[in-house]
Design a protein around this motif. Structure first.
Motif, PDB file in Angstrom:
ATOM      1  N   LEU A 211      17.408 -49.295  18.415  1.00 50.27           N
ATOM      2  CA  LEU A 211      17.112 -49.685  17.311  1.00 50.27           C
ATOM      3  C   LEU A 211      15.236 -49.541  18.018  1.00 50.27           C
ATOM      4  N   ASP A 212      14.913 -49.202  17.505  1.00 49.54           N
ATOM      5  CA  ASP A 212      12.524 -49.282  18.201  1.00 49.54           C
ATOM      6  C   ASP A 212      11.812 -50.996  17.838  1.00 49.54           C
ATOM      7  N   PRO A 213      11.615 -51.269  18.854  1.00 45.08           N
ATOM      8  CA  PRO A 213      11.404 -52.862  19.555  1.00 45.08           C
ATOM      9  C   PRO A 213      10.259 -53.185  19.142  1.00 45.08           C
ATOM     10  N   SER A 214       9.390 -51.835  18.241  1.00 42.20           N
ATOM     11  CA  SER A 214       8.449 -52.184  18.005  1.00 42.20           C
ATOM     12  C   SER A 214       8.258 -52.460  15.854  1.00 42.20           C
TER      13      SER A 214
ATOM     14  N   LEU B 298      20.532 -53.243  19.643  1.00 45.72           N
ATOM     15  CA  LEU B 298      21.439 -52.230  19.691  1.00 45.72           C
ATOM     16  C   LEU B 298      21.623 -52.003  18.659  1.00 45.72           C
ATOM     17  N   PRO B 299      21.991 -49.762  18.028  1.00 50.07           N
ATOM     18  CA  PRO B 299      22.314 -49.655  16.618  1.00 50.07           C
ATOM     19  C   PRO B 299      23.018 -50.664  15.815  1.00 50.07           C
ATOM     20  N   SER B 300      22.243 -50.069  15.188  1.00 52.00           N
ATOM     21  CA  SER B 300      22.419 -51.646  13.701  1.00 52.00           C
ATOM     22  C   SER B 300      24.060 -51.651  13.294  1.00 52.00           C
ATOM     23  N   HIS B 301      24.693 -50.373  13.594  1.00 49.84           N
ATOM     24  CA  HIS B 301      26.156 -50.265  13.333  1.00 49.84           C
ATOM     25  C   HIS B 301      26.546 -51.598  14.483  1.00 49.84           C
TER      26      HIS B 301
END
Length: 258
Positions: free
Chosen positions: A5-8, A231-234
């Motif tokens: 995931l993009d923390p921005s 981590l990826p949303s899944h």
């Protein structure tokens, strides 16, 4: 493609951000480009944190999570763009005393229950509808190894952290299909203000807890929190239990007569 995931894009609501894990997490997220809402009881520290991180990245709210009405009002008044919260770090908590249960101060027990349990549920319950309405997010609770392993004098503190652990697991069940992840972070020996608070300002007694050890730091725990939420949303990390390499689970205590 395995994409983090993009923390921005993160907007992180943090309780107990005036020191320890909360302050370290605020710094870690802002360093990655996120926005944070930093809350806590010590306004002077919040002001210093905002000056350090920048007014465009850090919105502060002086707040005691034990005050349900204050938590409700604070959340309702968060301005844009900070109101687009997608990560909740329910970090506020404390331990008070190490006396045996029959000798402890009931006021200390009440303070821990009001902060570690009631403050937690106020925060999470009031922010969850927004996460769901915005399409998802992540709730991070701050538990402890004390929620799993008993020790003398732990009593209500340890019980409150067992509550945190099971509250987080049950949230996972309730949030099926809502795209909201839940992670309980369970640290062990970490050198922060934790023991100074537990021993009510006695820095010598607090220092003895860490003497001769290489304890974890607030930054170690913040990095674990950041990792889980990036981590990826899944992918949902149910819990992360961390202990210093110098710490381990001890043998059962056995009282022997004679």
């Amino acid at each position: 493609m395995y994409s983090l995931l993009d923390p921005s894009r993160f907007v992180v609501f943090i309780t107990g951000a005036t020191s320890g894990f909360g302050a370290a997490a605020a710094r870690r997220y802002v360093a990655a480009g996120a926005k944070v809402i930093a809350t806590g009881r010590r306004e002077d520290r919040l002001l210093a944190l905002r000056d350090e991180l920048g007014h465009d990245k850090c919105h502060i709210i002086p707040l005691d999570v034990r005050d349900r009405a204050a938590v409700e009002a604070a959340i309702a008044a968060i301005p844009a763009p900070f109101d687009a919260i997608n990560i909740v770090l329910a970090n506020a908590g404390l331990a008070l005393g190490l006396q045996p249960a029959a000798e402890t101060d009931l006021d200390d027990w009440e303070t821990m229950i009001d902060t570690n349990i009631k403050g937690l549920v106020y925060t999470v319950r009031l922010l969850l509808p927004g996460l769901i309405a915005r399409g998802g997010g992540h709730v991070v609770t701050l538990g402890s190894v004390a929620g799993e392993f008993a020790y003398p004098g732990g009593s209500v503190y340890a019980a409150s952290k067992a509550f945190v652990k099971h509250f987080a697991l049950n949230l996972r069940s309730d949030l099926q299909g809502k795209n909201v992840r839940v992670t309980d972070i369970e640290p062990g020996l970490t050198e922060t203000e934790f023991s100074v608070v537990r021993f009510k300002g006695d820095e010598d007694k607090a220092g003895n807890v860490y003497a001769g050890t290489k304890a974890m730091t607030a930054e170690d725990i913040a990095e674990s929190i950041f990792w889980a939420t990036s981590l990826p949303s899944h992918v949902n990390v149910n819990k992360i239990q961390l202990m210093a390499t110098t710490q381990a689970i001890g043998p059962f205590a056995i009282h022997r007569e004679g």
